[in-house]
Write a protein that holds these residues in place. Structure first.
Motif, short mmCIF file in Angstrom:
data_model
loop_
_atom_site.label_atom_id
_atom_site.label_comp_id
_atom_site.label_asym_id
_atom_site.label_seq_id
_atom_site.Cartn_x
_atom_site.Cartn_y
_atom_site.Cartn_z
N ALA A 182 0.72 -1.36 0.06
CA ALA A 182 0.27 -0.01 -0.11
C ALA A 182 0.87 1.44 -0.16
CB ALA A 182 -0.88 0.04 1.10
N ALA A 183 1.94 1.31 0.88
CA ALA A 183 2.84 2.33 0.85
C ALA A 183 3.41 2.66 -0.47
CB ALA A 183 3.80 2.27 2.05
N VAL A 184 4.02 1.51 -1.21
CA VAL A 184 4.58 1.70 -2.41
C VAL A 184 3.55 2.54 -3.51
CG1 VAL A 184 5.47 0.38 -4.44
CG2 VAL A 184 6.39 -0.22 -2.09
N ILE A 185 2.30 1.84 -3.66
CA ILE A 185 1.30 2.18 -4.42
C ILE A 185 1.05 3.77 -3.83
CG2 ILE A 185 -1.05 1.85 -5.21
CD1 ILE A 185 -0.79 -0.88 -4.38
N LEU A 186 0.89 4.20 -2.99
CA LEU A 186 0.65 5.49 -2.54
C LEU A 186 1.81 6.48 -3.01
CD1 LEU A 186 -1.57 5.02 0.70
CD2 LEU A 186 -2.26 5.75 -1.72
N GLN A 299 -0.16 8.41 4.31
CA GLN A 299 -1.37 7.92 4.00
C GLN A 299 -1.80 6.42 4.28
OE1 GLN A 299 -3.41 10.82 3.48
NE2 GLN A 299 -4.18 9.42 1.65
N THR A 300 -0.77 5.78 4.14
CA THR A 300 -0.80 4.45 4.79
C THR A 300 -1.29 4.18 5.92
OG1 THR A 300 0.64 3.61 3.13
CG2 THR A 300 0.31 2.32 4.85
N TRP A 301 -0.67 5.21 6.85
CA TRP A 301 -0.91 4.78 8.37
C TRP A 301 -2.21 5.46 8.80
CZ3 TRP A 301 0.00 2.73 12.60
CH2 TRP A 301 -0.40 3.25 13.78
N GLU A 302 -2.88 6.69 7.99
CA GLU A 302 -3.92 7.18 8.19
C GLU A 302 -5.00 6.24 7.70
OE1 GLU A 302 -4.66 10.94 6.20
OE2 GLU A 302 -2.64 11.84 7.08
N TYR A 303 -5.15 5.47 6.70
CA TYR A 303 -5.93 4.45 6.30
C TYR A 303 -5.98 3.21 7.37
CZ TYR A 303 -6.57 6.50 1.51
OH TYR A 303 -6.69 7.37 0.47
#
Length: 418
Positions: A182-186, A299-303
């Motif tokens: 997810a982090a890589v995608i974002l 953003q990953t952490w927020e999700y």
């Protein structure tokens, strides 16, 4: 068709990355991984490299890494069995032929007296001269049953032989890889689209949206809506989201002019079943490598926090099962994301990856979190749970998860098709 292709690509990637995490860290711990599978059911494709068989199976509902020792060995040899033996250059047994020995005329046939393929790696048996002999077995020897090879699993290659920390890491690695994906995608999203800037400026407009139909343009600075002054992008979106199907008058600075533009946000229902206003605009952006990396992790952490909060609301009764979506709902929402373009689809894929990671970490039988729970219980008790009892718990848990899946799928069908 685009929705189907998007689903196959996204789910294939999410499952592949999840199981790859298990595989990498299990192998690093020295665990024999017999199979790396995408999907369940009959095999469509099979390829063996080194010790592991890589397969794609018919039902694209997940995947698994089959580690030695997690399930009882399928092949059991008892005293009195007749088996054939082939030897390597060092004189150790490399093949243990269970049946169809006539197809291996060079194999040495013995009657088993004693066999230990976990600790001592020996076979004692009587040969054709009725003499009892002992044979050393190579640690990577194969069973051959119905001409299919299966590598033996000495105890030091089994899942249960590893330390608590090694087993926990091998299990946790799957969900962790989903968070990393997810982090890589974002991060990639930020590098392509730019990082959102918290200003009430129209970064871009999507085709056929309410914004472009009303006349909003890229670069418009929204000074106010219905006379209410705006300072941030969050101010702008919050008014739009709570004003579905209501006309809003945008006071827009365009160059040296200030113009008023009436806009009616469309009503759209999101995955949380909440209806929000939507006009089809993107926030303003800026480009920075370090900033994109920071944005991706933030953003990953927020999700992650948002999804955990939603699960908490489900537990407390603020959400019901009707708010959950299964395969049908995910298919529908993926179609909506695909229709809005690759960037929206990337964000949706990141959210799905985080969801998969969090759901798998729930302390429920048959999920990674359930397996971690048993490892934790073993750490507290100082000894492992009876494997048969643990297996029964996981089986019952899996059955209940399938029932939940059916209920959620029926809810989705009612929502979208009935």
């Amino acid at each position: 068709m685009n929705t189907f292709i998007s689903i196959i690509i996204i789910f294939g990637l999410l499952v592949f990355i999840h199981e790859l995490g298990h595989l990498i860290f299990a192998k690093r711990a020295g665990i024999l991984c017999r199979e790396f599978a995408i999907g369940f059911g009959p095999k469509l494709f099979s390829y063996k490299k080194d010790e592991t068989t890589y397969t794609i199976r018919l039902l694209p509902l997940g995947g698994f890494v089959r580690m030695a020792g997690e399930d009882p060995e399928m092949i059991e040899i008892k005293p009195g069995f007749q088996i054939g033996l082939n030897f390597n250059r060092n004189g150790n047994v490399k093949d243990i032929i269970i049946n169809n020995k006539s197809k291996h005329p060079d194999a040495k046939v013995i009657t088993v007296e004693r066999i230990d393929l976990e600790h001592q790696l020996i076979i004692q048996g009587y040969d054709e001269s009725d003499e009892l002999k002992e044979y050393k077995v190579d640690a990577k020897a194969d069973y051959i049953y119905d001409e299919q090879r299966t590598q033996i699993a000495p105890y030091n290659r089994q899942f249960g032989s590893k330390t608590l920390s090694q087993r926990a890491v091998a299990i946790f690695a799957g969900p962790f890889m989903n968070f990393a994906l997810a982090a890589v995608i974002l991060i990639s999203y930020a590098l392509i689209q730019g990082m959102p800037v918290d200003k009430p400026i129209v970064g871009d407009v999507i085709p056929d949206g309410a914004a472009i139909e009303a006349g909003l343009q890229k670069g418009d600075y929204v000074v106010a809506i219905d006379g209410k002054q705006l300072d941030t992008w969050s101010d702008l979106t919050s008014i739009i989201q709570r004003s579905a199907n209501q006309e809003l008058v945008f006071q827009v600075q365009r160059g040296n002019d200030v113009v008023e533009i009436p806009v009616v946000p469309e009503a759209r229902t999101g995955p949380n079943e909440q209806t929000d206003g939507f006009i089809g605009i993107y926030p303003p952006t800026e480009f920075s490598l370090l900033g994109s990396i920071s944005f991706g992790f933030a953003q990953t952490w927020e999700y992650i926090v948002l999804i955990i909060q939603s699960l908490g609301m489900l537990v407390t009764g603020q959400f019901t099962l009707d708010h959950l979506s299964g395969p049908v709902g995910i298919y529908n929402y993926t179609g909506q994301a695909a229709a809005m373009g690759i960037l929206v689809l990337m964000q949706w894929a990141a959210i799905l990856s985080i969801n998969l990671g969090i759901i798998n970490l729930l302390p429920l039988p048959a999920l990674d979190g359930g397996r971690l729970m048993f490892i934790g219980l073993e750490a507290v008790r100082g000894k492992p749970i009876d494997p048969q009892k643990e297996g029964i718990v996981h089986f019952v848990g899996f059955a209940l998860l399938m029932v939940l899946m059916l209920v959620v799928t029926w809810n989705d069908i009612n929502k979208f098709f009935l």
